[in-house]
Design a protein around this motif. Structure first.
Motif, PDB file in Angstrom:
ATOM      1  N   ASP A  97      -5.542   0.862  -0.483  1.00  0.00           N
ATOM      2  CA  ASP A  97      -6.219   1.893  -1.164  1.00  0.00           C
ATOM      3  C   ASP A  97      -6.633   1.451  -2.560  1.00  0.00           C
ATOM      4  O   ASP A  97      -5.831   1.052  -3.330  1.00  0.00           O
ATOM      5  N   PHE A  98      -7.809   2.051  -3.246  1.00  0.00           N
ATOM      6  CA  PHE A  98      -8.127   2.051  -4.494  1.00  0.00           C
ATOM      7  C   PHE A  98      -7.083   2.221  -5.376  1.00  0.00           C
ATOM      8  O   PHE A  98      -6.720   1.888  -6.428  1.00  0.00           O
ATOM      9  N   THR A 129      -4.340  -9.523  -2.145  1.00  0.00           N
ATOM     10  CA  THR A 129      -5.001  -8.782  -2.443  1.00  0.00           C
ATOM     11  C   THR A 129      -5.464  -7.863  -1.086  1.00  0.00           C
ATOM     12  O   THR A 129      -5.590  -6.513  -1.151  1.00  0.00           O
ATOM     13  N   PHE A 159     -10.421  -8.731  -5.588  1.00  0.00           N
ATOM     14  CA  PHE A 159      -9.859  -7.867  -6.576  1.00  0.00           C
ATOM     15  C   PHE A 159     -11.083  -6.882  -7.220  1.00  0.00           C
ATOM     16  O   PHE A 159     -10.834  -5.911  -7.672  1.00  0.00           O
ATOM     17  N   ASN A 166       0.664  -1.141  -0.148  1.00  0.00           N
ATOM     18  CA  ASN A 166      -0.017  -0.027   0.015  1.00  0.00           C
ATOM     19  C   ASN A 166       0.867   1.163   0.062  1.00  0.00           C
ATOM     20  O   ASN A 166       0.135   2.184   0.427  1.00  0.00           O
ATOM     21  N   HIS A 199     -13.184  -5.135  -5.693  1.00  0.00           N
ATOM     22  CA  HIS A 199     -13.184  -4.018  -5.203  1.00  0.00           C
ATOM     23  C   HIS A 199     -12.371  -2.707  -5.750  1.00  0.00           C
ATOM     24  O   HIS A 199     -12.636  -1.589  -5.502  1.00  0.00           O
ATOM     25  N   TYR A 200     -11.473  -3.368  -6.661  1.00  0.00           N
ATOM     26  CA  TYR A 200     -10.403  -2.134  -7.076  1.00  0.00           C
ATOM     27  C   TYR A 200     -10.357  -2.353  -8.554  1.00  0.00           C
ATOM     28  O   TYR A 200      -9.609  -1.275  -8.936  1.00  0.00           O
ATOM     29  N   TYR A 259      -4.007   2.981  -4.818  1.00  0.00           N
ATOM     30  CA  TYR A 259      -2.767   1.993  -5.038  1.00  0.00           C
ATOM     31  C   TYR A 259      -2.960   0.871  -5.909  1.00  0.00           C
ATOM     32  O   TYR A 259      -2.120   0.544  -6.616  1.00  0.00           O
ATOM     33  N   MET A 260      -3.962   0.123  -5.767  1.00  0.00           N
ATOM     34  CA  MET A 260      -4.082  -0.885  -6.551  1.00  0.00           C
ATOM     35  C   MET A 260      -4.384  -0.580  -8.057  1.00  0.00           C
ATOM     36  O   MET A 260      -3.625  -1.534  -9.008  1.00  0.00           O
ATOM     37  N   GLN A 261      -4.779   0.669  -8.375  1.00  0.00           N
ATOM     38  CA  GLN A 261      -4.884   0.821  -9.729  1.00  0.00           C
ATOM     39  C   GLN A 261      -3.319   1.221 -10.282  1.00  0.00           C
ATOM     40  O   GLN A 261      -2.983   0.848 -11.341  1.00  0.00           O
TER      41      GLN A 261
END
Length: 356
Positions: free
Chosen positions: A158-159, A147, A194, A128, A196-197, A161-163
């Motif tokens: 955080d959204f 995840t 995954f 993260n 969620h992101y 971060y995953m993006q």
């Protein structure tokens, strides 16, 4: 009352009747026949077909194995074979299993030091932390990441971060392995975490709840990536008991129950009830998503006393390998509102016994 689901295994609770019936039905037909892949077997095909029907289009090829750790091992081999690269990035405080390769990508030196030397070419980044994504280069075979981190004490990214992670992997030709061995099959309020992101991994790791209580794991990827196992050598990954027909029959039944009974839809509401009831000055924080939660206390000694008192009073819980001052809360998805109130009452009473 099992408030940890056998560490994420028993999402449907214990002894679901449809799962038991599927097991008995398959046992009456046949059990082990031959090393996985030699014969086409109906339970394996039907289960794989059902799995890919609820996954994004690029996750279309399922390799069944015996456990989550073996899924990790197979995936690590696959990324090296497909990319021709050897550098692997994992996360600090990660947990992916206890076999040699899985231990190599574990982000906790205390559990690893007795077994060195481990696999070479592995470096660690902070979960993260977007600034660490610059470590992903065109020499990186893969990033392997939970995840939602489990044994770190349920750490939710955080959204953004995953993006950014997905974007950086795409830019460098790096494969993204998402380990959902604990998080999948509705535990976070989505069928897969995954979702969620707004991203999709190149390889997805599954186990625990995958088998409805029976031992099975899987790594799932695209046909293109999985084809790397077909030649040079011809058998890129071999497993005798992977995809055991009885386990596949159980897993298919478990997935059908999860979907037919819409169990995922109630997870967010049950999380909200738990959070509303778990209130005490000694609780420092409740982290997590859905029914994958961590209740943080002052230290391990207090946590262990409270856990032991809960067990004596009929509620099973425990702590985390890399975060021993936090209590694990991961009940079966079938838990009722009344059962949540009962369990939370036991926990709050135990906290009050030692902290008032």
């Amino acid at each position: 009352m099992d408030l940890i689901s056998g560490i994420g295994v028993s999402n449907l609770g214990h002894s679901n009747l449809r799962v038991i019936a599927a097991i008995k039905n398959q046992v009456d037909k046949y059990m082990h026949l031959m090393v996985y892949g030699e014969y086409v077997q109906t339970p394996q095909v039907r289960f794989a077909e059902k799995l890919v029907s609820v996954l994004p289009d690029n996750l279309q090829s399922v390799y069944f194995v015996n456990s989550g750790a073996e899924a990790v091992e197979g995936a690590l081999k696959l990324v090296k074979r497909f990319t021709g690269r050897s550098q692997i990035l994992a996360c600090q405080n990660s947990y992916h299993g206890s076999t040699h390769g899985a231990l190599s990508v574990m982000g906790n030196e205390d559990f690893k030091q007795a077994y060195r030397p481990l696999l070479p070419g592995i470096n660690f980044i902070e979960f993260n932390n977007t600034s660490h994504l610059d470590s992903i280069t065109d020499q990186t075979a893969c990033v392997i990441m939970e995840t939602i981190q489990g044994e770190a004490g349920i750490r939710v990214p955080d959204f953004a971060y995953m993006q950014a992670l997905r974007k950086r992997c795409d830019e460098t030709g790096t494969l993204l392995i998402l380990d959902e061995i604990q998080a999948a099959f509705g535990r976070t309020g989505k069928l897969f975490a995954f979702e969620h992101y707004g991203i999709v991994p190149d390889i997805l790791l599954l186990a625990k709840a995958l088998g409805g209580g029976m031992p099975i794991g899987a790594f799932v990827s695209s046909n293109n990536i999985m084809d790397a196992f077909k030649e040079n050598p011809i058998l890129g990954h071999i497993t005798t008991f992977g995809g055991h027909p009885v386990c596949c029959a159980a897993g298919l039944a478990a997935l059908e129950v999860l979907l037919d009974e819409n169990l995922v839809e109630g997870v967010a509401e049950k999380e909200a009830i738990m959070r509303s009831l778990l209130v005490h000055p000694a609780i420092k924080q409740i982290r997590g998503k859905g029914l994958m939660l961590a209740l943080e206390l002052e230290n391990f000694e207090l946590n262990k006393k409270i856990i032991d008192r809960c067990i004596v009073n009929g509620v099973i819980t425990d702590w985390f390998l890399h975060c021993d001052n936090s209590m694990r809360l991961a009940p079966p998805l079938i838990i009722s509102s009344d059962e949540i109130r009962l369990a939370c009452g036991v926990i709050v009473e135990a906290i009050g016994f030692y902290c008032n």
